[in-house]
Design a protein around this motif. Sequence first.
Motif, PDB file in Angstrom:
ATOM      1  N   CYS A 132      39.238  46.888  35.944  1.00 32.82           N
ATOM      2  CA  CYS A 132      40.497  47.162  36.645  1.00 32.82           C
ATOM      3  C   CYS A 132      40.628  48.659  36.869  1.00 32.82           C
ATOM      4  N   LYS A 133      40.921  49.030  38.115  1.00 38.30           N
ATOM      5  CA  LYS A 133      41.095  50.450  38.413  1.00 38.30           C
ATOM      6  C   LYS A 133      42.556  50.862  38.336  1.00 38.30           C
ATOM      7  N   GLY A 134      43.391  49.932  37.935  1.00 32.69           N
ATOM      8  CA  GLY A 134      44.798  50.287  37.733  1.00 32.69           C
ATOM      9  C   GLY A 134      45.514  50.710  38.997  1.00 32.69           C
ATOM     10  N   CYS A 135      45.123  50.129  40.119  1.00 33.23           N
ATOM     11  CA  CYS A 135      45.750  50.552  41.369  1.00 33.23           C
ATOM     12  C   CYS A 135      47.157  49.990  41.513  1.00 33.23           C
ATOM     13  N   GLY A 136      47.408  48.893  40.818  1.00 33.26           N
ATOM     14  CA  GLY A 136      48.751  48.325  40.856  1.00 33.26           C
ATOM     15  C   GLY A 136      49.043  47.471  42.078  1.00 33.26           C
ATOM     16  N   ARG A 137      48.052  47.233  42.917  1.00 34.53           N
ATOM     17  CA  ARG A 137      48.338  46.420  44.108  1.00 34.53           C
ATOM     18  C   ARG A 137      48.708  44.995  43.726  1.00 34.53           C
ATOM     19  N   CYS A 138      48.170  44.547  42.580  1.00 36.38           N
ATOM     20  CA  CYS A 138      48.516  43.198  42.139  1.00 36.38           C
ATOM     21  C   CYS A 138      49.963  43.131  41.655  1.00 36.38           C
TER      22      CYS A 138
ATOM     23  N   ALA B 299      45.275  40.281  46.429  1.00 35.04           N
ATOM     24  CA  ALA B 299      45.660  41.681  46.615  1.00 35.04           C
ATOM     25  C   ALA B 299      44.725  42.647  45.899  1.00 35.04           C
ATOM     26  N   CYS B 300      43.892  42.146  45.031  1.00 34.91           N
ATOM     27  CA  CYS B 300      43.046  43.048  44.242  1.00 34.91           C
ATOM     28  C   CYS B 300      41.826  43.479  45.041  1.00 34.91           C
ATOM     29  N   PRO B 301      41.636  44.773  45.217  1.00 33.24           N
ATOM     30  CA  PRO B 301      40.515  45.241  46.044  1.00 33.24           C
ATOM     31  C   PRO B 301      39.149  45.168  45.368  1.00 33.24           C
ATOM     32  N   GLU B 302      39.122  44.822  44.105  1.00 35.47           N
ATOM     33  CA  GLU B 302      37.831  44.826  43.413  1.00 35.47           C
ATOM     34  C   GLU B 302      37.206  43.422  43.402  1.00 35.47           C
TER      35      GLU B 302
ATOM     36  N   LEU C 186      41.370  38.798  34.104  1.00 37.05           N
ATOM     37  CA  LEU C 186      40.932  40.172  34.322  1.00 37.05           C
ATOM     38  C   LEU C 186      40.221  40.718  33.101  1.00 37.05           C
TER      39      LEU C 186
ATOM     40  N   VAL D  27      45.984  46.755  34.173  1.00 36.35           N
ATOM     41  CA  VAL D  27      47.208  45.947  34.120  1.00 36.35           C
ATOM     42  C   VAL D  27      47.071  44.870  33.051  1.00 36.35           C
TER      43      VAL D  27
ATOM     44  N   LEU E  27      40.588  41.251  39.665  1.00 35.28           N
ATOM     45  CA  LEU E  27      41.380  40.064  39.369  1.00 35.28           C
ATOM     46  C   LEU E  27      40.742  38.844  40.025  1.00 35.28           C
TER      47      LEU E  27
HETATM   48  S1  SF4 Z   1      44.791  45.043  41.918  1.00 32.85           S
HETATM   49 FE1  SF4 Z   1      43.007  44.762  40.697  1.00 32.85          FE
HETATM   50  S2  SF4 Z   1      42.277  46.779  40.306  1.00 32.85           S
HETATM   51 FE2  SF4 Z   1      44.333  46.985  41.024  1.00 32.85          FE
HETATM   52  S3  SF4 Z   1      45.536  47.000  39.204  1.00 32.85           S
HETATM   53 FE3  SF4 Z   1      45.470  44.926  39.812  1.00 32.85          FE
HETATM   54  S4  SF4 Z   1      43.734  44.090  38.764  1.00 32.85           S
HETATM   55 FE4  SF4 Z   1      43.590  46.259  38.603  1.00 32.85          FE
END
Ligand code: SF4
Lengths: 474, 467
Positions: free
Chosen positions: B17-23, B63-66, B12, B47, B70
């Motif tokens: 990273c948008k810090g969404c935390g989905r990962c 799981a990362c939407p970007e 990463l 993250v 990730l």
């Molecule tokens: S899922 Fe992707 S965008 Fe969201 S926190 Fe994790 S690395 Fe960052």
Amino acid sequence: MSVFYDKFNRHAEGAGLKGNSTHYCPGCGHGLAHKYLAEAIEELGIQDSTVLVSPVGCSVFAYYYFDVGNTQAAHGRAPAVALGHKLSNPEATVISYQGDGDLASIGLAETVSAAQLGAPITVIFINNAIYGMTGGQMAPTTLMGQQTATSPDGRSMFNGQPMRMAELIAGLEGPVYVDRVALFDAKNRRLAKKAIKKAVQMQVEGRGYAFVEVLAECPTHLRMEPADAEKWVKENMTPIFPLGVKKDLTVEPWWKRPAPDFEPAHMLKAVGASQEATNRHAEAFPTHINPLDISLKLAGSGGDGAQTAAMLIARAAINEGFDATHIPSYGPESRGGTSYADVHVAKDEVLNPASPHPDILIAFNAPSLAKFGPTVVKGGTIVYDSSIVKEVPAGIDPSVKVVGVPFTEIAVDLGKAVVKNIVALGALQAATQLFPKDTLLAAVRQALKDKCALIPLNEEAFAWGVKAVEALGK
Amino acid sequence: MAQLKERPKPFLLPDYCKGCGRCISACAKGCITFDKEIDAATGYVPVVIDLEACNACGLCMDACPEPYGLRETPADVDFELQDPAKLFGGKKSTAPTPVDIPNQRIPLPKSEPLVIKGNYASAIGALLAGCRHVFGYPITPSTEGAELMAKLLPKLDGTFLQAVSEVATVNHMYGSGGAGYPCMTFTSSPGFSLMLEGVSYMVGAEIPGVFVNVMRGGPGLGNIAPEQSDVKLACRGLGHGNTHAITLMPSTPQEMLDLTMLAFELTFKYRNPVVILGDGYLGQMTGKVTLPDFMIKPGIPTWAVNGDAMHRGNLISSIYLSEQDLEAHNVYLNDKYRRMIEAESRCETFMADDAEILIIAANTPARASKGAVQDLRQKGIKAGLFRPITVWPFPVKQLAKELAHVKQVVVVEASNGQLEDEVRLALSNHGVTQLPAFSHVRHFGGMLPQQTEVLAHIQALLAKEAK
Ligand code: SF4
Ligand SMILES: Cc1ncc(C[n+]2csc(CCOP(=O)(O)OP(=O)(O)O)c2C)c(N)n1
Ligand code: SF4
Ligand code: SF4
């Protein structure tokens, strides 16, 4: 993942961070669906043949990201646009990507009709139970009790109940594959990816229309952290929108369309253009009726054949090298009702195609004769069906020549009532000397070239019309 | 590079990273946590990943939407390298630069004139112009056009689709035209108004398409008789925004064919929809129609979204989110409209050269007027006809020239002054403020002005003048 542009140039010109990140909010389900779709296109090796239709809604800018042919559509119209692409370009893989407001609300008619048509397109439907782009208003998929900007006290019965699109689409005959998937945990993400790929594959293989509903998170308008939004979708949405395959038919590939034909000979044949010159019989324009432009009216009720007779006169005139027009006018009834035709025959050019004051009237019934008889110009001619009209009404100028011929009786005697209009043409010819007989007969034969067996009967009908007038000595 | 088989671990760049935390919730091994500090560039808390504990299961990446969040650690790049340009960027699009595949002009052998309705003539004109994709929804008095297409297109391996509505129709055209193919529809007034949303999008996205609107009586459901009820709609109201389209008004079945062919040429020339306004009479009228000595096999323009490798880089869209960009787009569109005005204003005159009384009329009313002009000339009255063939752009230069010798203008139309408004507006914009006397003969509701009425109107004018 080469199906994504390496730099999102369309996003803020690719400058800065935006050159490599999406415009979606953190944790938004759209990003995941994009990834799975890009992977599917990549894995199926169809990047060079794909057209992605972006909707209106948060994913309006899907074209920022996908390195494929891109079209952006109006709110709700993406499936119609997708069909336009697919039908013009049958080899392309066309994917319509839409939100719930787009697909289930404003574009519901386009959605359902495209699905029922069954042409192989792929629809990816992002159901996040809310309108994202416009700021969190109620969607057709909003849950009962769910608070939104336009259902601040929670969705109630007054707003109707949530719309289950996957079930609705699966209930149609058109689609071959309908699935509902979600993004809230690893297992479901895997299934989502598989479903999206399969839906595209169904199209690539020409098997038919496929639809994948993706339960997605809109953390922003749910006003939740993404992790809570995942939980919310799992706990609140899945009971109303049960996951799983709704329809998966085994359909053999059938979608194949030929390339359009641009063969001049086929074209001419299709439009009925003849390369055979028609014989001319008239020596000159019938100036004895009117020096430049003769106007006729044919009037009766539907089924009398007034329009066909009118058309034959126009065709006969054009075969002779004159100009002619025919304007039909009917009542709103599909059958029966009034049926009038205005015809002009001009030496050079018909200036005005309407016949409010005809030189010649052919009347097939009494109301027509009563209505138009008085409009015939001084010195004009009226031919009417004396089997139907028993009395000539008043109001006709005394200078008008009025000829009654029993069109219907003659036609019935010949064994076919429908030829009464051809009897009328014979009568017209004898009463006015509009054209030589052969001119009209040639037009009749031309019109019947695909039904040659009927030609003798029609010729006979014509001859009887002529004879009937001659017998009257008029 | 010894262990190529090994699954790559996640990688990463914190800036993406948008810090969404989905990962975080995706990682069963609990290797991912939020960083301590806000990333100064993004304003988000990214993250951090404990790669020691990571077993490279890949679940976090799914799981990362970007797209560039990730990702798998690139195998062939030094992991320490933190320069994104060298890591991911810089790949040139592999799509080739599109080139124009030009139209072909195919000679047509000579044939006898057809005797056909205006609607049919227009349909045949479209086929000859290379159109093989027709979309439509039935509406009287235009339906014969669609019916003929439904009959002929399968024979020519083309496509006729009866759409679910006019709204769908215009959007099928948006897709088909956007793919670079000549496409068209037949409709009539209530149908045309439903299409306007899409027309605006087509103008904005610069998509060609031909709309044949066989006008009928309005407003509302009105009736199915002829009117010129949509002149204003076509000239001033093509959906929302700053829209214009060349609008042709034929007056004979022959012109229904010729102008339909012209419409296809113009719609591609300008990448802008073209409207043909017929009236209900003209659509139903049968006349003599001579086929041209060529037909067109269309090519594919460079800008098309054709679903092939060459056109992959193209985009059809009418979105210009920044005000400056949208203004620039509109300046560009307006310049295009100006070019249309310069080059495409068309008209026909009949005995107008020395006319003192000039009738202005289009469609079928122009034919009634032509008849009236002939009547008047026989009576020694210097009457003439000016017939706009394009009502937008209005052929105002040509009209202004004629006005020099004209004492009276009579606008003959089947609407309550929609054509006259266009005439006056065009003259005014053209700087002609000293107008001859204007009067008019009008019918609406499904009736057309008759030759006799025009004649009577002008005779009355002259009688008044004589007093
Ligand atoms: S899922 Fe992707 S965008 Fe969201 S926190 Fe994790 S690395 Fe960052
Ligand atoms: C004709 C028209 N009506 C309304 C709008 C405004 N509008 C833009 S996006 C949108 C809702 C989109 O919601 P959805 O399809 O659920 O997508 P999401 O934003 O949730 O991804 C609306 C109503 C529009 N652009 N066009
Ligand atoms: S508003 Fe909702 S749907 Fe739209 S980008 Fe944000 S999270 Fe996604
Ligand atoms: S690859 Fe697996 S173990 Fe490693 S961080 Fe990601 S989810 Fe955790």
